[in-house]
Motif scaffolding. Structure first.
Motif, short mmCIF file in Angstrom:
data_model
loop_
_atom_site.label_atom_id
_atom_site.label_comp_id
_atom_site.label_asym_id
_atom_site.label_seq_id
_atom_site.Cartn_x
_atom_site.Cartn_y
_atom_site.Cartn_z
N ASP A 180 0.84 -1.19 0.00
CA ASP A 180 0.00 0.00 0.00
C ASP A 180 0.88 1.25 0.00
O ASP A 180 2.03 1.22 0.46
N TYR A 181 0.33 2.36 -0.46
CA TYR A 181 1.08 3.61 -0.53
C TYR A 181 1.43 4.15 0.85
O TYR A 181 2.33 4.99 0.98
N ASP A 182 0.70 3.69 1.89
CA ASP A 182 0.99 4.21 3.22
C ASP A 182 2.35 3.74 3.75
O ASP A 182 2.81 4.21 4.79
N LYS A 183 2.99 2.84 3.03
CA LYS A 183 4.33 2.41 3.43
C LYS A 183 5.39 3.47 3.12
O LYS A 183 6.49 3.44 3.65
N ILE A 184 5.05 4.38 2.22
CA ILE A 184 6.02 5.39 1.79
C ILE A 184 6.33 6.37 2.92
O ILE A 184 5.43 6.96 3.51
N GLN A 185 7.62 6.50 3.22
CA GLN A 185 8.08 7.44 4.23
C GLN A 185 8.73 8.66 3.56
O GLN A 185 9.09 8.62 2.38
N LYS A 186 8.86 9.71 4.32
CA LYS A 186 9.43 10.96 3.81
C LYS A 186 10.84 10.75 3.28
O LYS A 186 11.65 10.04 3.88
N CYS A 187 11.15 11.38 2.13
CA CYS A 187 12.48 11.30 1.53
C CYS A 187 13.03 12.72 1.34
O CYS A 187 12.35 13.59 0.81
#
Length: 311
Positions: free
Chosen positions: A120-127
């Motif tokens: 899911d897209y909620d796995k994406i953390q700030k970069c």
């Protein structure tokens, strides 16, 4: 220092004076292996106290490819914070064609590298991407530090901070102010040109002190020093080759331009001579091994036009 190449070298030094300079990418990568140094720099970048940075760890610097013909992303230093935020540090001392596009490419790869099929897209953390540049990237102003993110162009309201860019231009540092704090102090440390400068800054706080001691240890390691000197030599040779090819190409182009101009008349000669001269310059640089992208930038042509001329 050569202004043309951007390579800073300690001249006429003794072995006792020698110390690696952080603006050399090899040295910067080695320095960032020290967790305390990482915390000090990251805290200054984020505007928090170093004690608030709970944990940092280095990640692999080669970003995975989704498909076989994808381009790899190879970062200088990639750090993960305790909350999952990832930070890419890039040290660049000489101008690089298409730097803005390179930043966006690497930052995008950092985001897509976090999710796999079915995630899911909620796995994406700030970069966060951090460009530490020893050349002027934004010539229109004197701002030495800027933070860039997605925002509404009319209101300035931030849309998302999931992708963030920090640009540090060392060449724009203003005269030193005794009341300085935050990221400008680390910029001065990274931009130091001698052991004396670094040693003086090491007295300011424990994080600069740790960074100085790490540089001192690296500089005393014969193997690390050899790698450092080899990297410096590679950069000198690379830029010397580029500037030689540019000079030869320009001189040959001017010669052909003059000859053509004399033969067919001043006005028409100047027009054709410039085009022929530019074409010869392009071919000369190509034969000397200059990349198509660099030639295109110098000659103000597209990469496709360069390829066509060099066939």
């Amino acid at each position: 220092m050569s202004k043309r190449t951007g390579i800073k070298v300690q001249e006429n030094r003794t072995d006792d004076d020698f110390i690696m300079l952080p603006t050399v990418d090899f040295c910067f990568k080695e320095l960032m292996r020290n967790e305390k140094v990482r915390k000090g720099i990251i805290a200054a970048l984020l505007g928090v106290r170093p004690e608030e940075i709970k944990e940092t760890r280095l990640l692999p610097t080669i970003l995975r490819k989704e498909y076989e013909d994808d381009k790899y992303g190879i970062l200088d230093v990639r750090v993960e914070m305790h909350d999952g935020t990832q930070i890419d540090f890039e040290m660049q001392v000489a101008e690089f064609d298409f730097w803005k596009k390179r930043i966006v490419f690497y930052l995008s790869k950092m985001v897509t590298d976090q999710i796999h099929k079915g995630d899911d897209y909620d796995k994406i953390q700030k970069c966060i991407h951090v460009s530490i540049l020893d050349f002027v990237h934004f010539p229109e102003d004197n701002r030495y530090y800027r933070k860039i993110t997605f925002c509404d162009t009319k209101t300035g309201e931030i849309y998302t901070d999931i992708m963030e860019i920090h640009v540090l231009e060392l060449g724009k540092l203003p005269p030193e102010d005794q009341n300085e704090e935050g990221i400008i102090r680390w910029m001065r440390f990274l931009n130091a040109k001698s052991r004396k400068e670094l040693k003086e800054m090491a007295k300011q706080d424990e994080y600069f002190g740790e960074a100085y001691e790490e540089l001192d240890r690296l500089s005393a390691d014969e193997k690390k020093r050899l790698e450092y000197e080899t990297r410096l030599k590679y950069k000198r040779d690379k830029y010397a080759q580029l500037h030689y090819a540019t000079r030869i190409g320009r001189e040959e182009g001017e010669r052909i331009g003059r000859e053509e101009g004399e033969r067919i008349g001043r006005e028409e000669g100047e027009r054709i001579g410039k085009e022929e001269g530019k074409s010869e310059m392009i071919r000369s640089m190509w034969k000397a091994g200059v990349s198509e992208e660099q030639i295109a930038s110098i000659a103000q042509k597209t990469v496709e036009e360069v390829r066509k001329l060099c066939k």
